[in-house]
Design a protein around this motif. Structure first.
Motif, PDB file in Angstrom:
ATOM      1  N   LEU A   1      56.527  33.402 -14.134  1.00 55.87           N
ATOM      2  CA  LEU A   1      55.856  32.142 -14.469  1.00 55.87           C
ATOM      3  C   LEU A   1      55.928  31.152 -13.310  1.00 55.87           C
ATOM      4  O   LEU A   1      55.018  30.333 -13.124  1.00 55.87           O
ATOM      5  CB  LEU A   1      56.485  31.521 -15.718  1.00 55.87           C
ATOM      6  CG  LEU A   1      56.288  32.293 -17.026  1.00 55.87           C
ATOM      7  CD1 LEU A   1      57.034  31.606 -18.152  1.00 55.87           C
ATOM      8  CD2 LEU A   1      54.817  32.399 -17.355  1.00 55.87           C
TER       9      LEU A   1
ATOM     10  N   GLN B   1      53.519  32.314 -24.412  1.00 59.71           N
ATOM     11  CA  GLN B   1      52.555  31.622 -23.561  1.00 59.71           C
ATOM     12  C   GLN B   1      51.273  31.301 -24.327  1.00 59.71           C
ATOM     13  O   GLN B   1      50.741  30.189 -24.230  1.00 59.71           O
ATOM     14  CB  GLN B   1      52.238  32.485 -22.336  1.00 59.71           C
ATOM     15  CG  GLN B   1      53.261  32.369 -21.227  1.00 59.71           C
ATOM     16  CD  GLN B   1      53.202  31.011 -20.553  1.00 59.71           C
ATOM     17  OE1 GLN B   1      52.287  30.697 -19.795  1.00 59.71           O
ATOM     18  NE2 GLN B   1      54.180  30.173 -20.831  1.00 59.71           N
TER      19      GLN B   1
ATOM     20  N   SER C   1      52.594  24.537 -20.827  1.00 57.57           N
ATOM     21  CA  SER C   1      53.033  25.743 -21.531  1.00 57.57           C
ATOM     22  C   SER C   1      54.183  26.422 -20.793  1.00 57.57           C
ATOM     23  O   SER C   1      55.095  26.972 -21.425  1.00 57.57           O
ATOM     24  CB  SER C   1      51.862  26.715 -21.692  1.00 57.57           C
ATOM     25  OG  SER C   1      51.411  27.203 -20.441  1.00 57.57           O
TER      26      SER C   1
ATOM     27  N   TYR D   1      57.887  27.112 -22.275  1.00 55.92           N
ATOM     28  CA  TYR D   1      58.495  28.443 -22.235  1.00 55.92           C
ATOM     29  C   TYR D   1      59.912  28.364 -21.675  1.00 55.92           C
ATOM     30  O   TYR D   1      60.846  28.975 -22.208  1.00 55.92           O
ATOM     31  CB  TYR D   1      57.641  29.378 -21.385  1.00 55.92           C
ATOM     32  CG  TYR D   1      58.075  30.824 -21.431  1.00 55.92           C
ATOM     33  CD1 TYR D   1      57.627  31.672 -22.434  1.00 55.92           C
ATOM     34  CD2 TYR D   1      58.948  31.341 -20.486  1.00 55.92           C
ATOM     35  CE1 TYR D   1      58.028  33.001 -22.482  1.00 55.92           C
ATOM     36  CE2 TYR D   1      59.353  32.657 -20.520  1.00 55.92           C
ATOM     37  CZ  TYR D   1      58.887  33.485 -21.519  1.00 55.92           C
ATOM     38  OH  TYR D   1      59.302  34.791 -21.570  1.00 55.92           O
TER      39      TYR D   1
END
Length: 532
Positions: free
Chosen positions: A296, A428, A491, A495
């Motif tokens: 990510l 996600q 997002s 996470y």
């Protein structure tokens, strides 16, 4: 234990050259593993695949390697190391050459499965070459450090290789480059290694559990498919996922029943009678779930900040440096007999620091330099955690089960990797939906900031002399891109929030289990003392 005292390497080969050959074999086996992890867009464009297809190709390679490791213990006793290595290099060469000339997705997936078998084959030889070269008291710690250090650094090394190649060449030349890189390794093996040397006395391939291997490999492929495509197909609402889940469950039951009933199984499942082995497997799964969040960070740098992949190389190098330094420092602590639980907790604390850092610096603005430290922290956390968790798991069972624990540990690492993919896909998508709804509620005429933002964007386009129609279209496109960037950034932060909470809970559980174990050991000592 080399048969007839024939050394694996020829008499004239110095130690530094032998180590170079071992490292070259390890690099040859692992480069293909991370081939698409950082450059999925190029593979998507070349093969016409979806992102999940590229991800499944990585899982398929991993599944093939995990499955073949179960057979490897028997096959390596039948062939000489040099023949084994040459077979692995040949398999890699053939599959890369096929990938160079084809764009067929099915053929590509078959080649990835073959590359997974070659990876397992070559890694097995590397382990057998590393351990005899080390002192008995240090062999496990240093051997695991070298091997798993290579495994951990293979992903960023492959990403650097792919990024550099794709900057100058078309996508298919990645495979050509890998074929060229294997030639020096092939020549080194032919020149330096004895053809008749063996690790073990030759054992014929009789009573090999081929059916168990088939069950095992198919289950790994099915489990990986469900984890990768589950979110895209809406999990059990999809007939395909439902059928595959049922099929995988049946295959797993058949595999367990078979392993418990035959004389020479792939794995001796009696290892599960030892509770701390099971805890070790759980830690391996948890490690891979929490470790997988680094993707990510790369996504944020490339998409939200718009950084070219070539400028990510310093970040990847920082990650490699963190892994290498932490693994060798950790190996010293393990050799000195430090508490494995203490080292594991330290590694998770460093990983928690990575999460905290990312929560503070993930935004729509920033520079690549801001992510060098956190990615080094992530690498350090992986370097601290891997060897102690493996040691903890292997040492929790009698020595006769060491091989079975190691092989099952590879399987549970695969399970953790697949679960991290599934969890990442689910969280996600869920987080982006939540953030999108919140933005939709705020993006209305009552919001004074909306008009100001659109006006500033329009002014920016008018400065360059665009006509009103072009400026309006450009403003709309830029604003949509800005909203998408905000959604992705928010997002990712959400996470990391979830992962940080989960990591704290995991550390509390580990501390509680360590405290319970300490109390049990002390109580046993007191009881024995009283009875004495």
């Amino acid at each position: 234990m080399q048969v007839a005292h024939i050394p694996v390497f020829r008499a004239w080969v110095p130690e530094w050259l032998a180590r170079l050959v071992i490292f070259a074999i390890l690099l040859t086996s692992l480069l293909g593993f991370g081939l698409y992890s950082g450059n999925a867009e190029s593979a998507i464009g070349y093969y016409g695949m979806e992102p999940t297809d590229v991800l499944y190709s990585i899982v398929l390679l991993y599944a093939a390697g995990v499955g073949f490791f179960g057979l490897d213990y028997r096959i390596v006793k039948n062939l000489s190391p040099r023949k084994y290595i040459l077979a692995g290099i040949a398999l890699n060469f053939i599959t890369y050459a096929v990938c160079f000339y084809t764009k067929h997705i099915g053929v590509f997936m078959v080649c990835r499965f073959g590359q997974g078998i070659a990876c397992a084959l070559l890694c097995s030889v590397v382990l057998n070459l590393i351990f005899p070269r080390l002192h008995v008291t240090r062999s496990r710690a240093i051997g695991y450090t070298v091997f798993y250090g290579g495994l951990q650094t293979s992903l960023p090394i492959a990403a650097i290789y792919c990024t550099t190649m794709l900057h100058y060449f078309d996508f298919q030349w990645l495979f050509y480059g890998l074929c060229v890189m294997m030639v020096p390794t092939l020549l080194l093996v032919l020149v330096t290694m004895n053809a008749h040397a063996r690790f073990h006395k030759k054992v014929p391939l009789y009573q090999v559990d081929w059916m168990g291997y088939l069950f095992y490999a198919v289950f790994c492929c099915v489990f990986g498919f469900v984890c990768v495509y589950g979110q895209q197909l809406n999990w059990l609402d999809s007939p395909l996922i439902l059928i595959l889940s049922g099929t995988g469950s049946v295959i797993l039951v058949l595999f367990v029943v078979r392993e418990l009933s035959i004389k020479r199984p792939l794995f001796d499942l009696k290892v599960f009678k030892y509770p701390f082995v099971t805890i070790g497997f759980f830690l391996l799964i948890a490690f891979y779930v929490f470790k997988g969040t680094n993707s990510l960070a790369y996504t944020h740098i490339q998409i939200a900040l718009g950084v070219d992949p070539l400028h990510l190389i310093p970040v990847w190098i920082a990650n490699i440096a963190g892994i290498v330094l932490a693994m060798f420092v950790t190996a010293r602590f393990v050799l000195k007999g430090r508490s494995l639980v203490g080292i594991i907790i330290t590694g998770f604390v460093v990983l928690g620091g990575f999460y905290v850092y990312m929560l503070n610096f993930v935004s729509v603005t920033g520079t690549t330099g801001q992510f060098i430290l956190p990615m080094m922290m992530h690498g350090a956390a992986c370097g601290i955690l891997f060897v102690p968790i493996v040691f903890f798991t292997v040492s929790a069972a009698p020595q006769k089960f060491a091989y079975n624990v190691s092989m099952l540990g590879i399987f549970f690492r695969f399970v953790g990797f697949c679960l991290s993919v599934g969890i990442n896909n689910y969280l996600q998508l869920y987080s982006r939906c939540v953030v999108r709804e919140k933005l939709r509620e705020s993006l209305n005429e009552m919001n004074p900031h909306l008009g100001q933002t659109v006006s500033r964007i329009q002014e920016g386009y008018s400065v360059f002399g665009n006509d009103p129609h072009t400026g309006s279209g450009g403003t709309s496109a830029y604003f949509d891109q800005l909203v998408r960037t905000q959604i992705i950034t928010r997002s990712i932060r959400d996470y990391y929030d979830v992962m940080l909470v989960g990591l704290v809970v995991l550390m509390l559980v580990i501390l509680m289990m360590a405290g319970i174990r300490y109390l049990l050991i002390n109580n046993d000592a007191v009881i024995h003392k009283d009875n004495g």
